[in-house]
Scaffold this motif. Structure first.
Motif, mmCIF file in Angstrom:
data_model
loop_
_atom_site.group_PDB
_atom_site.id
_atom_site.type_symbol
_atom_site.label_atom_id
_atom_site.label_comp_id
_atom_site.label_asym_id
_atom_site.label_seq_id
_atom_site.Cartn_x
_atom_site.Cartn_y
_atom_site.Cartn_z
ATOM 1 N N THR A 1 68.649 47.173 66.033
ATOM 2 C CA THR A 1 69.925 46.734 66.602
ATOM 3 C C THR A 1 70.973 46.538 65.511
ATOM 4 O OG1 THR A 1 68.806 45.649 68.450
ATOM 5 C CG2 THR A 1 71.049 44.933 67.972
ATOM 6 N N ASP A 2 70.566 45.908 64.422
ATOM 7 C CA ASP A 2 71.500 45.722 63.297
ATOM 8 C C ASP A 2 71.986 47.066 62.768
ATOM 9 O OD1 ASP A 2 71.248 42.997 63.479
ATOM 10 O OD2 ASP A 2 69.752 42.826 61.876
ATOM 11 N N ARG B 1 68.751 46.155 74.689
ATOM 12 C CA ARG B 1 68.418 45.982 73.271
ATOM 13 C C ARG B 1 68.350 47.315 72.518
ATOM 14 N NH1 ARG B 1 64.186 41.357 72.084
ATOM 15 N NH2 ARG B 1 65.405 41.494 70.163
ATOM 16 N N LEU B 2 69.346 48.144 72.742
ATOM 17 C CA LEU B 2 69.378 49.464 72.122
ATOM 18 C C LEU B 2 69.622 49.341 70.619
ATOM 19 C CD1 LEU B 2 71.423 51.449 74.803
ATOM 20 C CD2 LEU B 2 68.979 50.932 74.703
ATOM 21 N N GLY B 3 69.182 50.340 69.883
ATOM 22 C CA GLY B 3 69.321 50.304 68.433
ATOM 23 C C GLY B 3 69.360 51.691 67.834
ATOM 24 N N PHE C 1 59.974 56.918 63.527
ATOM 25 C CA PHE C 1 61.289 57.148 64.130
ATOM 26 C C PHE C 1 62.345 57.212 63.030
ATOM 27 C CE2 PHE C 1 58.772 54.812 67.303
ATOM 28 C CZ PHE C 1 58.849 55.680 68.377
ATOM 29 N N ARG C 2 63.042 58.338 62.978
ATOM 30 C CA ARG C 2 64.077 58.529 61.945
ATOM 31 C C ARG C 2 65.264 59.246 62.568
ATOM 32 N NH1 ARG C 2 59.499 60.616 60.393
ATOM 33 N NH2 ARG C 2 60.326 62.753 60.379
ATOM 34 N N GLY C 3 66.476 58.708 62.343
ATOM 35 C CA GLY C 3 67.692 59.335 62.842
ATOM 36 C C GLY C 3 67.754 59.419 64.358
ATOM 37 N N ARG C 4 67.308 58.359 65.044
ATOM 38 C CA ARG C 4 67.243 58.379 66.501
ATOM 39 C C ARG C 4 67.853 57.110 67.119
ATOM 40 N NH1 ARG C 4 63.511 62.060 68.823
ATOM 41 N NH2 ARG C 4 62.468 63.333 67.229
ATOM 42 N N VAL C 5 68.460 57.284 68.293
ATOM 43 C CA VAL C 5 68.829 56.143 69.113
ATOM 44 C C VAL C 5 67.530 55.549 69.638
ATOM 45 C CG1 VAL C 5 70.037 55.357 71.186
ATOM 46 C CG2 VAL C 5 71.025 57.169 69.781
ATOM 47 N N MET C 6 67.391 54.222 69.550
ATOM 48 C CA MET C 6 66.117 53.588 69.882
ATOM 49 C C MET C 6 66.215 52.796 71.192
ATOM 50 S SD MET C 6 64.083 54.613 67.591
ATOM 51 C CE MET C 6 62.679 53.518 67.718
#
Length: 574
Positions: free
Chosen positions: A130-131, A159-161, A197-202
């Motif tokens: 999130t940060d 709580r998207l990140g 996970f790299r370079g992704r919307v979470m």
């Protein structure tokens, strides 16, 4: 990973510690009547109370709908919990901790404290992502989400990140083994851990209690895979979870219907439009487990798929998977979207009211099934109608017994002009006759039934030495196997109460008949229970002796041992 395991001894002790009357009264006001406590049943609609709770047996039974069980069963049914959740809630009710363990992929036990640490790590990872979404590195991800109409409130709610496009963003901050255990890290051939996970919307995935159990990640470019999900871990079993269920239940614990869509963004986009009853499967086809989970919260499910070929195929697979779940009172609809539309684009184009109307007017499963199964068949010909029967019956036979199943067979008969119900009717008649015979058997209080019921309701009776004298091989009567099984289970597990004994039968073929014995009204004064049991047992032993005597007298040649047995039996008969 396997599911968490709770020691059997802890469950038995918990059932002894709890008072089912106190537990149910905290959820449903009870009124004392004689030896029992009664209320209107919470599991079906009724005007006069038929729901009875017995403190001595620690067991409840509804004379109206047949619902029954112990304290764990009540919490499972009343609060729509799974077994582990119900045990945890019951433990909380009496103020004790659950010593739950699970087995990791490496085969080593994983204690509850370890699982707690993993949940904490998932929470910390979510905060980190999130940060990063609002940091410089996440600018493109933030632009993407806002471009899809996701405002800050929705981002906070779900709580998207953003996972930075770097190999060691998490691995440099948290314990490497814990990251591997949660699926947040992967180990390469050289043994080094790096971020999954790299370079992704979470998209954090939460269970029904709001705990983060996994993640889905979406790329911002054309690289593949477009979506990446957490692997199976001790926290995450994607075949049994759906995205957005926690958020849905937080807003509406009993939704009129639940809409199952295909992706994370579909759920969030619909929520942004005020449609809060959508969830999504986690990168897998909609399954029977998904349907059973969702049916715990709503009686109507609507499967929403894209209108392209892949969507139509997914709709058929979902329909096929859900057939075994379709008990009476449940309903499934199939909603295929127009070509080139997804839920987000369609609700923007047509508006919320029209989209909701599409949901309400979507095709009921029965219409969808027969339309698809008959596609391409010439029903004007005998051959075409025969093909219809051949294709449809394997599906219909998966349906649980009930009105819906019979009506589906009736519709097949109408379409095919063939009496496909003959077998079904015969089966129903046989089942009905069997049920009537069973009911007649129950009304006759045989020695075997009396002894079995007394044992279930008073497990301590199994300590009587007379039980050890039974020669089971000579006993022939209806229910002998169940009676023997009850005795053996009590001997092996020494349950303190009926409720504890019932827990031993959870999920078994004998669960229903043992429950019936548990709430059978025997009308025996407490001081006479032991004598009545011994009389019933004596009747069984007498029957055993008579059976053995008859067997020996019918034989032409006896062994020395059999001759001695015959002599003793004849002496007893004098």
């Amino acid at each position: 990973m396997s599911e968490g395991r709770i020691p059997r001894q802890f469950i038995d002790d918990l059932l002894v510690r709890v008072d089912i009357v106190d537990l149910i009264d905290a959820h449903l006001p009870l009124k004392k009547t004689g030896a029992n406590f009664i209320a209107r049943c919470p599991f079906h609609t009724e005007k006069t109370p038929s729901f009875s709770v017995n403190r001595n047996k620690q067991f409840y039974y509804c004379f109206g709908c047949g619902a029954s069980g112990n304290a764990i069963t009540f919490l499972m049914e009343f609060n729509r919990l799974d077994f582990v959740e119900a045990v945890e809630d019951l433990a909380a009710f009496v103020g004790v901790d659950v010593p739950k363990e699970s087995v990791s992929a490496r085969g080593s036990p994983q204690k509850k404290d370890d699982l707690g640490n993993l949940y904490q790590l998932m929470e910390q990872a979510t905060a980190f992502y999130t940060d990063q979404l609002y940091a410089k590195a996440g600018a493109a991800a933030l632009d993407y989400l806002r471009g899809r109409g996701v405002d800050d409130q929705l981002m906070r709610e779900y709580r998207l990140g953003y996972a930075p496009d770097a190999w060691q963003s998490l691995s440099g901050r948290f314990n490497s083994q814990a990251l591997l255990d949660t699926g947040l890290a992967v180990r390469n051939d050289a043994g080094h851990a790096y971020d999954r996970f790299r370079g992704r919307v979470m998209f954090p995935i939460r269970d029904k209690r709001g705990r983060i159990i996994g993640f889905g990640g979406r790329v911002l470019d054309d690289s593949t895979p477009k979506y990446l999900n957490s692997p199976e871990t001790s926290l995450f079993h994607k075949g049994r979870e759906v995205y957005g269920l926690y958020e849905l239940l937080k807003k509406n614990a009993k939704p009129e219907r639940i809409l199952l869509v295909e992706g994370y963004m579909d759920v969030i986009a619909l929520a942004g439009s005020g449609i809060d009853n959508a969830v999504a499967a986690l990168g897998t086809a909609a399954s029977q487990a998904h349907a059973e989970l969702l049916f715990r919260f709503s009686a109507e499910l609507v499967f929403c798929f894209d209108g392209d070929r892949a969507g139509r195929e997914a709709a058929w697979r979902a329909m096929e998977a859900v057939f075994p779940c379709l008990k009476d009172g449940r309903q499934v609809r199939i909603m295929l979207l127009p070509e080139a539309e997804d839920p987000d684009s369609l609700v923007r184009k047509e508006g919320v009211e029209r989209f909701q109307a599409r949901v309400r007017e979507s095709e009921v499963l029965s219409d969808y099934f027969f339309a698809q199964i008959a596609r391409g068949l010439q029903l004007s010909s005998l051959e075409g109608r025969a093909q219809l029967v051949g294709k449809a019956r394997p599906y219909l036979e998966k349906l649980p017994a009930g009105v819906f199943r019979e009506m589906m067979f009736t519709r097949l008969k109408t379409l095919s002009e063939f009496n496909t119900l003959d077998v079904s009717k015969n089966e129903s008649t046989l089942n009905r006759n069997a049920r009537l015979q069973s009911q007649r058997d129950k009304t006759r209080m045989t020695a075997a039934r009396m002894a079995a019921a007394l044992l279930v309701q008073n497990p301590c009776l199994a300590e009587r030495s007379e039980l050890r004298e039974i020669d089971w091989s000579t006993l022939i009567f209806s229910g002998v196997e169940l009676f023997k099984n009850i005795v053996e289970v009590i001997w092996a597990q020494k349950p303190a109460t009926t409720a504890v004994l019932l827990e031993s039968y959870r999920g078994s073929d004998d669960e229903k008949p043992v429950k019936a014995l548990a709430f059978l009204e025997l009308l025996i004064a407490p001081e006479n229970i032991e004598n009545v049991f011994l009389d019933a047992l004596a009747g069984l032993l007498k029957q055993s002796a008579e059976n053995e005597l008859e067997r020996l007298l019918s034989k032409k040649v006896l062994t020395l041992e059999e001759k001695e047995s015959l002599r003793k039996l004849l002496a007893l008969k004098k």
